[in-house]
Design a protein around this motif. Structure first.
Motif, mmCIF file in Angstrom:
data_model
loop_
_atom_site.group_PDB
_atom_site.id
_atom_site.type_symbol
_atom_site.label_atom_id
_atom_site.label_comp_id
_atom_site.label_asym_id
_atom_site.label_seq_id
_atom_site.Cartn_x
_atom_site.Cartn_y
_atom_site.Cartn_z
ATOM 1 N N VAL A 143 0.873 -1.173 0.000
ATOM 2 C CA VAL A 143 0.000 0.000 0.000
ATOM 3 C C VAL A 143 0.909 1.222 0.000
ATOM 4 O O VAL A 143 1.435 1.620 1.035
ATOM 5 N N ALA A 144 1.128 1.761 -1.193
ATOM 6 C CA ALA A 144 2.139 2.819 -1.314
ATOM 7 C C ALA A 144 1.619 3.979 -2.147
ATOM 8 O O ALA A 144 0.618 3.878 -2.840
ATOM 9 N N THR A 145 2.337 5.090 -2.047
ATOM 10 C CA THR A 145 2.025 6.256 -2.856
ATOM 11 C C THR A 145 3.345 6.929 -3.256
ATOM 12 O O THR A 145 4.420 6.466 -2.885
ATOM 13 N N SER A 146 3.254 7.985 -4.040
ATOM 14 C CA SER A 146 4.458 8.672 -4.512
ATOM 15 C C SER A 146 4.191 10.172 -4.566
ATOM 16 O O SER A 146 3.036 10.617 -4.501
ATOM 17 N N LEU A 147 5.267 10.941 -4.727
ATOM 18 C CA LEU A 147 5.103 12.401 -4.833
ATOM 19 C C LEU A 147 4.201 12.726 -6.021
ATOM 20 O O LEU A 147 3.341 13.602 -5.945
ATOM 21 N N LYS A 148 4.394 12.016 -7.133
ATOM 22 C CA LYS A 148 3.591 12.255 -8.332
ATOM 23 C C LYS A 148 2.109 11.955 -8.059
ATOM 24 O O LYS A 148 1.229 12.727 -8.433
ATOM 25 N N GLN A 149 1.870 10.822 -7.399
ATOM 26 C CA GLN A 149 0.482 10.438 -7.116
ATOM 27 C C GLN A 149 -0.188 11.440 -6.164
ATOM 28 O O GLN A 149 -1.357 11.745 -6.300
ATOM 29 N N LEU A 150 0.587 11.975 -5.234
ATOM 30 C CA LEU A 150 0.007 12.899 -4.246
ATOM 31 C C LEU A 150 -0.242 14.292 -4.812
ATOM 32 O O LEU A 150 -1.156 14.989 -4.389
ATOM 33 N N THR A 151 0.601 14.709 -5.763
ATOM 34 C CA THR A 151 0.530 16.108 -6.205
ATOM 35 C C THR A 151 0.144 16.268 -7.674
ATOM 36 O O THR A 151 -0.158 17.376 -8.111
ATOM 37 N N GLY A 152 0.229 15.180 -8.449
ATOM 38 C CA GLY A 152 -0.036 15.264 -9.888
ATOM 39 C C GLY A 152 1.124 15.894 -10.653
ATOM 40 O O GLY A 152 1.052 16.041 -11.869
#
Ligand code: BTN
Length: 243
Positions: A143-152
């Motif tokens: 279950v992960a996220t990234s800077l790109k996913q968080l900010t577009g």
């Protein structure tokens, strides 16, 4: 602290390269960064997926003048430095999930600290950071996220590294004076799951209780059955409360 950055295309693991450099006498502040890792290492012998050119994979050599029990506080201190970098420089408010996950409701990154001792003393510590920058597809079990996913937005990995190095520099100076104790309150202010019911799974035992915070060397303070206990290591997961 003078930082020399060793830039690589592919390596097995930036932590392994930094360890070799430290053994050969590389000074504190030496950094190894790579675009991809063939054998990226995670905590507890896990592997760290390291797709080429997508994320930050970097390791730093540290030579703290402390005895091994106090060096434990370095891992949460690096977590705090990373969260400060994200919040202050990138305007992405993040948290630390004890001891070493960079957290935004999901895992945004992780820190791997590897210690080498000489007799009773710390010879050097390698601090490795894996921060998800551009990746938007993750293995199904993570279950992960990234800077790109968080900010577009698309982020420049080199700029993120430079910002991380600046915050690490400030943290190392602070750690040299007061150790983790001087950062305890700041850490607790950005600690994920504080006040929540969690399970902490260790290698041999597991505990359930409410997260109280951390102590002055970075151990987890947990209230279990009405008693405060301290834990050195473990994997923290939130327990769902019953309605
Ligand atoms: C974790 O399990 O959460 C820690 C992951 C740490 C990954 C980083 S990527 C750069 C450095 N080199 C490695 O082999 N591991 C760390």
């Amino acid at each position: 602290m003078i930082l020399k950055i060793h830039d690589h295309d592919w390596v097995d693991s930036t932590n392994a390269v930094a360890t070799d450099l430290a053994r050969a006498g590389a000074p504190e502040g030496t950094v190894v960064v790579a675009r991809g890792q063939r054998k990226g290492r995670g905590r507890w012998g896990r592997s760290w997926e390291s797709p080429y050119g997508e994320n930050l994979y970097a390791s730093m050599v540290l030579r703290p003048h402390v005895v091994p029990p106090q060096v434990m506080g370095l891992t949460p201190a690096v977590g705090l430095a990373t969260v400060s970098m994200l919040t202050e420089d990138l305007a992405i408010p993040a948290q630390v999930k004890w001891p070493n996950d960079i957290w935004q409701g999901k895992k945004l990154g992780g820190i791997l600290t590897e210690l080498t001792t000489r007799g009773e003393h710390v010879d050097f510590v390698i601090v490795g950071i894996g921060l998800n920058v551009q990746t938007t597809r993750f293995p199904s079990d993570i279950v992960a996220t990234s800077l790109k996913q968080l900010t577009g937005k698309d982020w420049d990995i080199r700029e993120v590294l430079n910002a991380w190095c600046r915050h690490m520099d400030a943290m190392i100076r602070e750690f040299a004076i007061d150790g983790f104790g001087g950062m305890q309150a700041e850490y607790e202010a950005v600690m994920a799951m504080k006040g929540e019911r969690v399970r902490v799974k260790g290698l041999t035992e597991s505990h359930e209780g409410v997260v109280l915070g951390v102590d002055s060397v970075g151990r987890l303070r947990l209230e279990e059955k009405g008693q405060a206990i301290m834990l050195d290591s473990g994997e923290v997961e939130k327990l769902c409360s019953l309605p």
